[in-house]
Each structure stands twice: as C-alpha cells, then as structure tokens.
Motif scaffolding. Sequence first.
Motif, PDB file in Angstrom:
ATOM      1  N   GLN A   1       0.855  -1.187   0.000  1.00  0.00           N
ATOM      2  CA  GLN A   1       0.000   0.000   0.000  1.00  0.00           C
ATOM      3  C   GLN A   1       0.888   1.233   0.000  1.00  0.00           C
ATOM      4  O   GLN A   1       1.746   1.381   0.870  1.00  0.00           O
ATOM      5  CB  GLN A   1      -0.905   0.004   1.231  1.00  0.00           C
ATOM      6  N   ASN A   2       0.703   2.108  -0.957  1.00  0.00           N
ATOM      7  CA  ASN A   2       1.430   3.357  -1.010  1.00  0.00           C
ATOM      8  C   ASN A   2       0.862   4.284   0.067  1.00  0.00           C
ATOM      9  O   ASN A   2      -0.359   4.457   0.138  1.00  0.00           O
ATOM     10  CB  ASN A   2       1.277   3.976  -2.398  1.00  0.00           C
TER      11      ASN A   2
ATOM     12  N   THR B   1      -7.224   8.003  -0.051  1.00  0.00           N
ATOM     13  CA  THR B   1      -8.452   7.202  -0.015  1.00  0.00           C
ATOM     14  C   THR B   1      -9.072   7.137   1.380  1.00  0.00           C
ATOM     15  O   THR B   1     -10.053   6.430   1.593  1.00  0.00           O
ATOM     16  CB  THR B   1      -8.190   5.772  -0.523  1.00  0.00           C
TER      17      THR B   1
ATOM     18  N   SER C   1      -1.372   7.063  -1.344  1.00  0.00           N
ATOM     19  CA  SER C   1      -2.664   6.536  -1.794  1.00  0.00           C
ATOM     20  C   SER C   1      -3.566   6.223  -0.604  1.00  0.00           C
ATOM     21  O   SER C   1      -4.770   6.484  -0.651  1.00  0.00           O
ATOM     22  CB  SER C   1      -2.472   5.264  -2.616  1.00  0.00           C
TER      23      SER C   1
END
Length: 96
Positions: free
Chosen positions: A68-69, A76, A72
């Motif tokens: 998982q970045n 989100t 990001s």
Amino acid sequence: MNDVISEAVIALNAKMGADGFDGTAKFDIEGEGTIVIDGDGARASDDDADVTLSADAETFKAILDGEQNPTSAFMTGKLSVDGDMGLAMKLAGVLS
C-alpha cells in the motif's frame, strides 16, 4: 507491548537503516497502540510528535510490506495525518 507493535518497530527500524529520520512522527494503530519514530529510530511509545499518522492494523501492515502506497492510503481515507504534512511526506519516502 503486543505482537503487532513489536513486529512494526522491528520492520520500521530495518526500513530506516542508518539514516534515521530527522523529525518526530507517531503511528497510531487502531486497537493496537502507538509507535514513535525519530532520529533514534522506532520504538513503542505515546510521546508527543510533530505529526501523527493513524490507520487500522491492516492498512499499516500493507504500508510496511510495500503493498500500500502511503500517499494513496491518505488520499483514499485509509490513513489520516494530523500535524506537519511535509514531515509526513518525508516519512512516506522513508517507508517506500
């Protein structure tokens, strides 16, 4: 200290290596505890920090595992940031 926090401290210290981190950041892992990262490395602690990043254990693990970045996750809504956003971005670079 629980297993999630213990494993995260080990993983964070390995990712940071000798360079360390020139600020103070805190990870608040929902239902697990908190980790502080500073020039001395990562440790289980609830000390004050310049920036606090909050996420559930699943999101935090995905960030540590490179699945998982961090940016990001923030965009989100999986990761929230309270405090110095510039320092949070610098930390994201260390974790990537």
